[in-house]
Design an enzyme around this catalytic site. Structure first.
Site, short mmCIF file in Angstrom:
data_model
loop_
_atom_site.label_atom_id
_atom_site.label_comp_id
_atom_site.label_asym_id
_atom_site.label_seq_id
_atom_site.Cartn_x
_atom_site.Cartn_y
_atom_site.Cartn_z
N ASP A 153 0.86 -1.04 -0.16
CA ASP A 153 -0.15 -0.06 -0.01
C ASP A 153 0.73 1.36 0.06
O ASP A 153 1.88 1.38 0.74
CB ASP A 153 -0.88 0.00 1.21
N GLU A 172 1.51 0.09 -4.87
CA GLU A 172 0.68 1.13 -5.18
C GLU A 172 1.66 2.42 -4.89
O GLU A 172 1.93 2.55 -4.11
CB GLU A 172 -0.61 1.08 -4.06
#
Length: 548
Positions: free
Chosen positions: A196, A249
């Site tokens: 993330d 990401e």
């Protein structure tokens, strides 16, 4: 591992299937639906976090990286899930949230209690001499990026919600903690990891005020040290597995950096997510706005990334939808008049590109934004904060329309299994209500739909055609205002991919070098051609892939 042959399915566990009647999806619910997932013939499932969390940001505020949240099940459930997926040759990709942790994590609690070791895990700063915040940075969820650190007089940094304290990666102990978490899950049979907001871990030791929002992003995004940190994590954890598959990401990233993140020679990651193509319906970069998407800009961005990553031997994760985006059908298609055809067109556009396609649960059904009528129906902190800001400058009606068009909850509504009151997701009122399940659901799709079957064909093509999995990318009709087209080339073969992005018919002039005999690999209008004509007429939202 040939990444070009892989297809990854994303499950938001909270919304997939509720097996125990508490209104929240769970691991046992996923186990029950494995036969459904297996029909698509995907290779991996990326699971959004199901670790222990107070759920201020739907699980991205992790309080324990080693334990399954009881809301979702137990470690025994997880191991059964892994074993049963393995029977179908489906791997697991877990979500690793290492830029920040929950303020309820023991690290933060020990820091608050004064433990010097754990205080060094976070960005703790004194206020300025005038007693103002340490810097003028803004949280990505709205408001200042600083919060009082107990009664110590200091503040802690949180780029996201105030319940998500940023971890200081300058500290080697923090970097070792991240590797330990990855290694724990590797020992439990996990070979896929999605990281993330990974490219914001490289903040400076000395934090300074920003001059404007764009410059502010550059203070902590894609800084050179991020590559060093990822290389170290690779070496100390997943890089020890030949079959590992990883994706970062990357917020507001660049092609140059993304090539470095994903080029195998760099020993960092397998691939990256970039989001520039999903900001083409932002008014002057502002998410909370309502403007038609800019098709010219969409093409420019996607062509630039496909070409650049190809030339630099980088690798992209290909996607339209995920848990943080409203449904692509509402943004780029026509969910009313041409739901099937525009869903298939969007799928064709992305699945035949160079990269690894991701399918978000429900995308294969043609799911659309919920028909909510008020803010009471939304639960996401980002949407609620945005609405409260918008009503300062807009009417409540206008503010709601804007939030309704962009909210993350739009794609987090429960999976539609059937047309019943709660969409077959649960026997009780779910945590987030489904809408329109009478028209769009698995049961109906299998009985009379065409989108799921179309996705099956696209996946089969990727696995069987080297031209799709390994071919190079070239833009086609770059200046056309309605058609999104490109070529894939490999070993003397060419695939021509032509997509009409609108509900009006159109015509393209096919270059003479492409007016050759060949065969249709896929078409959402069941078109039959033995060669491409000089003038090719396209139906509304028509897609055609022709192999020369």
């Amino acid at each position: 591992m040939n990444l070009g042959k892989k297809v990854i399915y994303q499950i938001y566990p909270k919304s997939f299937y509720d097996s125990n009647g508490d209104g929240v999806g769970d691991i046992r619910g996923i186990i029950e639906k494995i036969p459904y997932i297996a029909k698509l013939n995907i290779d991996y499932i990326w699971f959004n976090p199901f670790f222990v969390s107070p759920q201020y940001d739907n699980g991205y505020d992790i309080a324990d990286y080693y334990k399954i949240d009881p809301k979702f099940g137990t470690m025994d459930d997880f191991e059964e899930l892994a074993a049963k997926l393995k029977e179908h040759n489906i791997g697991i990709m877990l979500d690793m949230v290492f830029n920040h942790c929950s303020t309820e994590h023991e690290w933060f609690k020990k820091a608050l209690a004064g433990d010097p070791k754990y205080k060094a895990y976070f960005y703790l700063r004194d206020p300025k001499e005038d007693c103002s915040l340490p810097t003028n940075w803004q949280s990505k969820f709205g408001g200042p990026a600083w919060e009082k650190f107990g009664d110590t007089g200091k503040y802690y940094l949180h780029l996201y919600a105030k319940q998500q304290a940023d971890l200081d990666w300058h500290n080697p102990d923090v970097r070792q903690e991240a590797a330990n978490v990855v290694n724990f899950w590797r020992e439990h049979g996990v070979s896929g990891f999605r990281f993330d907001v990974l490219n914001v871990i490289g903040k400076d030791k000395v934090l300074v005020d920003s001059t404007d929002p764009n410059q502010e992003k550059m203070l902590y995004t894609d800084t050179p040290v991020v590559h060093q940190y990822i290389k170290e994590l690779n070496e100390n954890s997943f890089g020890q597995d030949a079959d590992s598959i990883t994706v970062g990401e990357m917020s507001s990233t660049t092609i140059e950096n993304s090539i470095r993140y994903s080029n195998p020679a760099e020993h960092e990651l397998s691939m990256i997510f970039s989001f520039h193509h999903l900001k083409v319906d932002y008014d002057h970069g502002e998410k909370w706005s309502m403007v038609p998407f800019d098709f010219k800009k969409l093409k420019e961005i996607m062509f630039e990334w496909q070409t650049g990553m190809d030339q630099g031997n980088g690798w992209q994760a290909l996607f339209w939808n995920n848990h943080d985006q409203p449904w692509a059908l509402n943004r780029f298609g026509d969910p009313v008049k041409y739901r099937n055809k525009s869903a298939e067109m969007l799928a064709t556009t992305i699945h035949l590109m160079r990269g690894t396609p991701y399918i978000y649960m429900g995308e294969e059904l043609g799911m659309v934004d919920p028909s909510y009528q008020s803010m009471d129906q939304y639960v996401d902190v980002e949407a609620i904060n945005a609405y409260n800001e918008l009503i300062k400058t807009h009417s409540k009606e206008e503010a709601f329309k804007i939030v309704h068009s962009k909210a993350r909850d739009n794609s987090r509504t429960p999976m539609h299994w059937d047309g019943s009151e709660y969409a077959g997701f649960s026997q009780v009122k779910p945590w987030l209500l489904p809408t329109d399940q009478e028209q769009i659901n698995v049961e109906k799709e299998f009985a009379s739909g065409e989108i799921f079957n179309y996705y099956q064909k696209l996946i089969k093509l990727r696995k069987s055609e080297d031209l799709i999995s390994d071919g190079h990318f070239e833009p086609l009709f770059a200046d056309d205002h309605q058609v999104f087209a490109y070529l894939r080339k490999l070993n003397g073969e060419t695939l021509v991919v032509i997509n009409n992005f609108y509900g009006d018919p159109c015509e393209v002039s096919v270059p003479s070098e492409l007016q050759k005999s060949g065969n249709v690999l896929i078409s959402n209008y069941a078109r039959e051609l033995s060669e491409l004509p000089a003038k090719l007429k396209l139906q509304p939202y028509e897609s055609l892939a022709f192999k020369l």
